[in-house]
Enzyme design. Structure first.
Site, mmCIF file in Angstrom:
data_model
loop_
_atom_site.group_PDB
_atom_site.id
_atom_site.type_symbol
_atom_site.label_atom_id
_atom_site.label_comp_id
_atom_site.label_asym_id
_atom_site.label_seq_id
_atom_site.Cartn_x
_atom_site.Cartn_y
_atom_site.Cartn_z
ATOM 1 N N ASP A 88 0.855 -1.201 0.000
ATOM 2 C CA ASP A 88 0.000 0.000 0.000
ATOM 3 C C ASP A 88 0.881 1.238 0.000
ATOM 4 O OD1 ASP A 88 0.823 -0.476 2.722
ATOM 5 O OD2 ASP A 88 -0.733 0.897 3.424
ATOM 6 N N GLU A 158 0.045 -0.836 5.917
ATOM 7 C CA GLU A 158 1.111 -0.259 6.748
ATOM 8 C C GLU A 158 0.918 1.232 6.921
ATOM 9 O OE1 GLU A 158 4.769 1.490 8.203
ATOM 10 O OE2 GLU A 158 3.813 1.948 6.306
HETATM 11 N N1 BES Z 1 8.706 3.151 5.567
HETATM 12 C C1 BES Z 1 8.123 4.124 6.412
HETATM 13 C C2 BES Z 1 8.890 4.360 7.700
HETATM 14 C C3 BES Z 1 10.338 4.741 7.576
HETATM 15 C C4 BES Z 1 10.837 5.404 6.455
HETATM 16 C C5 BES Z 1 11.194 4.435 8.588
HETATM 17 C C6 BES Z 1 12.177 5.731 6.373
HETATM 18 C C7 BES Z 1 12.513 4.774 8.517
HETATM 19 C C8 BES Z 1 13.024 5.426 7.399
HETATM 20 C C9 BES Z 1 6.689 3.707 6.731
HETATM 21 O O1 BES Z 1 5.991 3.327 5.573
HETATM 22 C C10 BES Z 1 5.954 4.881 7.312
HETATM 23 O O2 BES Z 1 5.700 5.807 6.583
HETATM 24 N N2 BES Z 1 5.608 4.835 8.606
HETATM 25 C C11 BES Z 1 4.792 5.854 9.192
HETATM 26 C C12 BES Z 1 4.014 5.316 10.353
HETATM 27 C C13 BES Z 1 2.734 4.634 9.996
HETATM 28 C C14 BES Z 1 1.994 4.234 11.258
HETATM 29 C C15 BES Z 1 1.850 5.453 9.100
HETATM 30 C C16 BES Z 1 5.638 6.991 9.695
HETATM 31 O O3 BES Z 1 6.787 6.794 10.094
HETATM 32 O O4 BES Z 1 5.118 8.098 9.706
HETATM 33 MN MN MN Z 2 7.092 2.096 4.375
HETATM 34 MN MN MN Z 3 5.335 5.216 4.531
#
Ligand code: BES
Ligand code: MN
Ligand code: MN
Length: 462
Positions: A88, A158
């Site tokens: 996604d 995710e």
């Molecule tokens: N892949 C990201 C997180 C990420 C990116 C971690 C780059 C470290 C380096 C993930 O898809 C993301 O966007 N996570 C969200 C949290 C989620 C609960 C929506 C975030 O970190 O905001």
């Molecule tokens: Mn991600």
């Molecule tokens: Mn992300």
């Protein structure tokens, strides 16, 4: 791994064409209008897993978007690698800021990616990185060089907090039995400075609503005598941090892990250029919690940020109005050993306590997540480090990231498994932003490195 690596070199164009097809599907998990697109993306991922050599491929329906599962067990005595990722993507908004359409992938050269980068929503986060795993697996399995059993769990929620994956892993513990979880959904410092993510921040996310009068009022007739919810909300947000940029919520820092001088010195050794940092996002000065460096502020320290704020009149021209309501979305990034539920409760109590009598406030919690860390002396970390050293010609640097992947902490709690975060993106790849992209160098480097991870991990478990 000779045959595997030759296969990868000989199939580069096909891998890219196949990824493009996946990138064309707007699998935005947050938007109900894209529900069938999310389903189509799941089907395409499943098809690729099957063609790559996975058995028992299944599209597991959930109360939300499906989870794609597949596995190849070559010998129960061998260690098992469980690959996690997500198909996604974030919404493409604001679409008018994209230089080319978000779901029409194209290759363009940039200063940082002179060999070209794939521009599309999800190119880096996380379709491009998930695809590296499927293709590396295809190369190993088709050439009879798979050194470990492999399991894949690729989810479609995710970006909305993995609500159904949390349930799935509790129900499917046996099926998911493995020795390590391998994830490529993070990044490296630079293409010539490899690194491995050893920590992720947790998250507490709330939406607040401030209500004043029961209806919008004429700001001339009532203004000055009735509290304006937007003014009040701005003032309350201002009170959440002091002039040293410390968060003022009582108890907020109580459980924050304190790093030793030695650990902080170790962190400071990773290459970093503050002038370059400022220039890359066109700011004149950095800003953050007193007593900490930029790196520390964005990795080992907790934060509080307003992500969106609205209310009143925002159309063309001027309308004189004293609005009835104001809203904001506020996120707090958490570090070990802060607990998201506890922090959300502390926020709620404090926010309610600072509300003036003239308004009522509501705090609605959204999804949250726990922070996570990977020890650098674990087999998984060592395997990733050796694999990257082989393909980059340099030992990768361990580094904590500021981002969050909340499910990683649950993998440990529920499945008892550690996660290795071997991602290949760059901070400059504009994930979640317009013009998201992923370097061709990074895509192919990932495909090349993953088989060595399997090989190293198998050797460490002999
Ligand atoms: N892949 C990201 C997180 C990420 C990116 C971690 C780059 C470290 C380096 C993930 O898809 C993301 O966007 N996570 C969200 C949290 C989620 C609960 C929506 C975030 O970190 O905001
Ligand atoms: Mn991600
Ligand atoms: Mn992300």
């Amino acid at each position: 791994m000779k045959k595997t690596q030759d296969f990868i070199s000989n199939n580069q164009q096909r891998f890219l064409d196949e990824l493009f097809e996946l990138l064309r599907i707007p699998s935005v998990s947050a938007d109900p209008a894209n529900k069938s697109d999310v389903q189509s993306a799941a089907e395409l991922v499943a098809k690729h897993l099957k063609e790559a050599g996975a058995d028992e491929v299944e599209i597991c329906q959930t109360a939300g978007h499906p989870i794609v599962y597949g596995e190849k067990i070559i010998d129960p005595k061998l260690p098992t690698v469980l690959v996690y990722g997500h198909y996604d993507v974030q919404p493409a908004d604001p679409i008018e800021l994209w230089d080319s359409p978000a779901f029409e992938p194209i290759i363009k050269k940039t200063d940082i990616h002179p060999d070209g980068a794939i521009f599309a929503r999800g190119a880096c986060d996380d379709k491009g990185q998930v695809f590296m795993h499927i293709k590396a697996f295809e190369a190993m399995s088709k050439n009879g060089e798979l050194p470990c059993n492999a399991k894949f769990m690729i989810e479609g929620e995710e970006e909305v907090g993995s609500p159904n994956l949390a349930i799935f892993i509790k129900e499917q513990k046996e099926r998911l039995a493995a020795d390590i979880i391998l994830v490529s959904d993070t990044g490296i410092i630079a293409n010539d400075v490899p690194s491995i993510t050893t920590g992720l921040r947790g998250l507490s996310y709330v939406e607040v609503e401030v209500t004043g009068p029961n209806r919008d009022l004429h700001s001339g007739l009532y203004g000055g005598a009735v509290a304006n919810p937007i003014n009040v909300l701005s003032d309350m947000i201002g009170q959440l941090q002091d002039d040293k940029h410390k968060i003022t919520i009582p108890g907020f820092y109580d459980k924050v892990e304190v790093l030793t001088e030695e650990e902080r010195n170790e962190m400071a050794r990773a290459p970093y250029d503050e002038e370059e940092y400022k220039a890359s996002i066109k700011i004149n000065a950095v800003q953050g919690e007193e007593g900490y460096t930029t790196r520390e502020r964005s990795s080992i320290r907790p934060t509080l940020d307003v992500n969106g704020i609205w209310g009143g009149y925002i159309g063309e021209g001027a309308k004189t109005v004293l609005p009835s309501k104001a809203f904001a979305k506020i996120s707090m990034r958490l570090v070990p050993h802060q607990d998201p539920d506890e922090i959300t409760e502390l926020f709620k109590q404090y926010f309610e306590s600072i509300a003036p009598e003239s308004v009522t406030v509501k705090v609605n919690p959204h999804h949250g997540g726990l922070p996570a860390v990977t020890p650098i002396d674990s087999k998984g970390y060592i395997a990733a480090s050796n694999a990257m050293e082989k393909t980059f010609g340099k030992k990768p640097i361990p580094l904590r990231s500021g981002g969050s992947i909340p499910i990683v902490a649950l993998f440990e709690q529920v499945l008892g498994l550690k996660t290795v975060l071997m991602g290949f993106g760059l901070n400059s790849d504009a994930i979640h932003s317009p013009n998201e992209h992923y370097g061709l160098f990074n895509f192919y480097k990932g495909i090349e490195t993953i088989p060595y991870f399997y090989e190293e991990f198998a050797n460490l478990n002999k």
